[in-house]
Design a protein around this motif. Structure first.
Motif, mmCIF file in Angstrom:
data_model
loop_
_atom_site.group_PDB
_atom_site.id
_atom_site.type_symbol
_atom_site.label_atom_id
_atom_site.label_comp_id
_atom_site.label_asym_id
_atom_site.label_seq_id
_atom_site.Cartn_x
_atom_site.Cartn_y
_atom_site.Cartn_z
ATOM 1 N N PRO A 59 -43.437 84.857 -32.898
ATOM 2 C CA PRO A 59 -42.446 85.944 -32.843
ATOM 3 C C PRO A 59 -41.602 86.031 -34.114
ATOM 4 O O PRO A 59 -40.967 87.055 -34.358
ATOM 5 C CB PRO A 59 -41.585 85.582 -31.633
ATOM 6 C CG PRO A 59 -41.814 84.138 -31.418
ATOM 7 C CD PRO A 59 -43.210 83.843 -31.871
ATOM 8 N N PRO A 112 -43.035 89.901 -33.894
ATOM 9 C CA PRO A 112 -42.675 89.888 -32.472
ATOM 10 C C PRO A 112 -43.489 90.929 -31.723
ATOM 11 O O PRO A 112 -43.910 91.917 -32.308
ATOM 12 C CB PRO A 112 -41.195 90.265 -32.479
ATOM 13 C CG PRO A 112 -41.029 91.071 -33.720
ATOM 14 C CD PRO A 112 -42.001 90.523 -34.722
ATOM 15 N N SER A 113 -43.691 90.682 -30.437
ATOM 16 C CA SER A 113 -44.489 91.640 -29.664
ATOM 17 C C SER A 113 -43.619 92.838 -29.274
ATOM 18 O O SER A 113 -42.397 92.778 -29.307
ATOM 19 C CB SER A 113 -45.043 90.973 -28.408
ATOM 20 O OG SER A 113 -43.971 90.655 -27.560
ATOM 21 N N GLU A 123 -42.980 94.127 -26.446
ATOM 22 C CA GLU A 123 -42.087 94.014 -25.294
ATOM 23 C C GLU A 123 -40.808 93.212 -25.587
ATOM 24 O O GLU A 123 -39.890 93.208 -24.776
ATOM 25 C CB GLU A 123 -42.829 93.458 -24.065
ATOM 26 C CG GLU A 123 -43.512 92.122 -24.223
ATOM 27 C CD GLU A 123 -44.942 92.226 -24.766
ATOM 28 O OE1 GLU A 123 -45.261 93.243 -25.442
ATOM 29 O OE2 GLU A 123 -45.726 91.303 -24.557
ATOM 30 N N THR A 124 -40.728 92.589 -26.783
ATOM 31 C CA THR A 124 -39.451 91.958 -27.131
ATOM 32 C C THR A 124 -38.573 92.918 -27.946
ATOM 33 O O THR A 124 -37.390 92.691 -28.113
ATOM 34 C CB THR A 124 -39.654 90.672 -27.955
ATOM 35 O OG1 THR A 124 -40.334 91.015 -29.169
ATOM 36 C CG2 THR A 124 -40.424 89.623 -27.188
ATOM 37 N N TYR A 142 -27.669 92.615 -26.706
ATOM 38 C CA TYR A 142 -28.970 92.401 -27.345
ATOM 39 C C TYR A 142 -28.869 92.169 -28.856
ATOM 40 O O TYR A 142 -29.850 92.068 -29.547
ATOM 41 C CB TYR A 142 -29.881 93.613 -27.097
ATOM 42 C CG TYR A 142 -30.280 93.766 -25.651
ATOM 43 C CD1 TYR A 142 -31.516 93.274 -25.200
ATOM 44 C CD2 TYR A 142 -29.428 94.363 -24.740
ATOM 45 C CE1 TYR A 142 -31.874 93.390 -23.871
ATOM 46 C CE2 TYR A 142 -29.774 94.483 -23.420
ATOM 47 C CZ TYR A 142 -31.007 94.004 -22.982
ATOM 48 O OH TYR A 142 -31.370 94.107 -21.670
ATOM 49 N N GLN A 184 -34.298 86.403 -35.748
ATOM 50 C CA GLN A 184 -34.595 87.347 -34.668
ATOM 51 C C GLN A 184 -35.364 88.553 -35.218
ATOM 52 O O GLN A 184 -34.802 89.631 -35.385
ATOM 53 C CB GLN A 184 -33.302 87.810 -34.001
ATOM 54 C CG GLN A 184 -32.486 86.683 -33.395
ATOM 55 C CD GLN A 184 -33.194 86.047 -32.206
ATOM 56 O OE1 GLN A 184 -33.646 86.741 -31.294
ATOM 57 N NE2 GLN A 184 -33.330 84.726 -32.232
ATOM 58 N N ASN A 229 -37.478 90.473 -33.867
ATOM 59 C CA ASN A 229 -37.516 91.627 -32.956
ATOM 60 C C ASN A 229 -36.299 92.529 -33.156
ATOM 61 O O ASN A 229 -36.395 93.747 -33.148
ATOM 62 C CB ASN A 229 -37.658 91.200 -31.495
ATOM 63 C CG ASN A 229 -36.543 90.254 -31.071
ATOM 64 O OD1 ASN A 229 -35.898 89.627 -31.925
ATOM 65 N ND2 ASN A 229 -36.335 90.137 -29.773
#
Lengths: 254, 254
Positions: B26, B30-31, B33-34, B47, B217, B219
């Motif tokens: 990730p 990242p995928s 869905e994240t 978030y 992070q 995502n």
């Protein structure tokens, strides 16, 4: 109203810093309500002459007198109509015609009302809300004529206004212009290089020589209107004027 | 083929999702869905690692860019009009502008910090530099593209110098000035992200993605990038719509 050009001349500095004489000693008197055409080979300075009268260019010699008063710059008693690209593309037809009135400070509803009158005169009432790019070339020149008339000038200066139109439209607009001229009785000074056009429209044709432009001849045309282009008298006058123009073009080459 | 434009984005999203399974890290990729949950909660501060919600950060960025952009327009448009109207002023400004123009906005960062210290002024200055030149150059172009006949018509219809400016030059140049504003805003929007990487900044989309990087992070970085892209696209869309509505005459001058 009388317009008098007295010894008008114009020279400018051309390529290589040599002085070019564009117009030399032009003398002309235009009477009230007269339709005068200025005819000459290309480059003879006929457009320059018109621009000087309109106040867009300055003469280097001589003077222009309107009712005895010297004029030197744009004058509200005259309006000019250009060959093309003169309408404001961001304004509707009606607002184009109202432009001159707006400059005078006339309020919106009154100037629109007035503009509509002139739109009617040129037969384009249905196009009041259209934009210039939606009109044909002939319609655009009609709008330009209406815009010039709206400020109620005494003299209309027209610089080959139908030069960019096809022959048919051109003939139609010539007839319409004569109608308008008869209705409004404006004085018209009309620049053209077409002998046919000059003879069809004018009371008098002023033939200019090639550079430097001088008045070569003035031809009075007393044919009754509407004139028949195919008539023998029309042909005779056209022949006569054409001879003059050709002679001036020829003499300039020698 | 109306839907063809959506094909590539769709393929990219699918490719991204597949690649994220393959990479299975990730931090690098990242995928989907994240990332999507972050975008689905633009108003929630939960978030974004405590930097405030997406909307909050976007609002701050838009305000900054708006301020710098407005200052740039307020300075560039008048100078551009003067340069377009006067060869003298153009000659005076031109070499300096051509010298400053290739310097990227970000190269001004150290100077901005030295002059204005850390804070809003520095950010606005960087955005100003980014937006200034496209607005200026397009204004000069626009004013120069105003047809001479338009101005001469106004003169013969009695327009004063000030009226020529407001009723002919400005509306005639408006479409090109608008293009300058659109391009200028695009560059300003790119600059704000970089300007928010300056030290001492604690809000904004640029700050958000840098902050997210410090915490690994990825995502959140991608979510921030998507928001930056979407806002840029939306604003450009608005500029284009206005252009179509107001300036559809451009290129159709006749």
């Amino acid at each position: 109203m009388t317009l008098v050009l007295k010894g008008l001349s114009k020279s400018f500095v051309g390529e290589g810093k040599t002085e070019v004489q564009a117009l030399s000693n032009i003398n002309l008197e235009v009477a009230d309500g007269e339709f005068v055409s200025v005819l000459g080979p290309s480059g003879c300075g006929k457009t320059t002459l018109l621009r000087i009268i309109a106040g867009l260019d300055h003469a280097t010699g001589g003077s222009i007198l309107l009712d005895g008063n010297r004029i030197d710059g744009p004058c509200p008693r005259m309006a000019m109509i250009f060959q093309e690209y003169s309408l404001y593309p961001w304004r509707t037809v009606l607002d184009n015609i109202a432009f001159g009135l707006e400059m005078k400070g006339m309020e919106k509803s009154r100037r629109r009302e007035k503009a509509l009158e002139f739109l009617e005169l040129v037969g384009l009432v249905d196009f009041a809300k259209n934009y210039p790019f939606e009109l044909s070339g002939g319609m655009r020149q009609r709008v330009a004529v209406a815009r010039a008339l709206a400020i109620d000038p005494q003299i209309l200066l027209m610089d080959e206004p139908f030069g960019a139109l096809d022959a048919q439209t051109r003939n139609m607009l010539q007839r319409e212009l004569l109608d308008i001229w008869e209705k409004t009785r404006k004085t018209v000074i009309f620049v053209t290089h077409s002998v046919d056009e000059a003879v069809f429209l004018s009371d008098r044709v002023v033939v200019l020589t090639a550079r430097p432009g001088t008045v070569r001849d003035m031809v009075q045309i007393d044919l009754p209107r509407p004139r028949e282009r195919t008539g023998t008298e029309f042909a005779r006058i056209r022949r006569y004027v054409l001879d003059h123009v050709e002679k001036t073009a020829f003499s300039s080459k020698v | 083929m109306r839907y063809l434009r959506f094909l590539l984005p769709l393929l990219l999203i699918i490719g991204w999702e597949v690649a994220s399974w393959v990479v299975n890290n990730p931090f690098i990729l990242p995928s989907l869905e994240t990332v999507i949950p972050i975008l689905l909660h633009p108003f929630s501060p939960a978030y974004t690692l405590g930097t405030g919600s997406l909307v909050e950060n976007a609002t701050v960025s838009i305000q900054r860019v708006g301020l710098g952009f407005l200052v740039a327009a307020a300075v560039a448009i008048p100078i551009g009009i003067l340069m377009g109207r006067s060869t003298l002023l153009n000659d005076f400004f031109d070499s300096t502008i051509e010298l400053l123009r290739p310097i990227p906005p970000l190269a001004w960062v150290p100077l901005a910090l030295a002059w204005f210290k850390i804070g809003l002024t520095s950010i606005v200055f960087i955005i100003f530099i980014g937006a200034f030149f496209p607005i200026l150059l397009n204004t000069v172009d626009g004013v120069r593209s105003v047809k001479k006949t338009w101005i001469e018509v106004a003169t013969t219809l009695g327009a004063k110098e000030k009226q020529i400016m407001t009723k002919v030059v400005l509306p005639g140049a408006a479409p090109t000035i608008w293009t300058g504003l659109r391009v200028g805003f695009g560059i300003a929007w790119m600059c704000v992200v970089a300007a928010e990487w300056l030290p001492g900044i604690s809000k904004g989309l640029g700050y958000l993605i840098l902050y997210a990087y410090n915490f690994g992070q990825t995502n959140l970085i991608i979510a921030g990038m998507v928001v930056i892209g979407v806002i840029g696209l939306l604003i450009d869309f608005i500029f284009k719509r206005v252009e179509k509505k107001w300036f559809s005459w451009r290129g159709l001058e006749r």
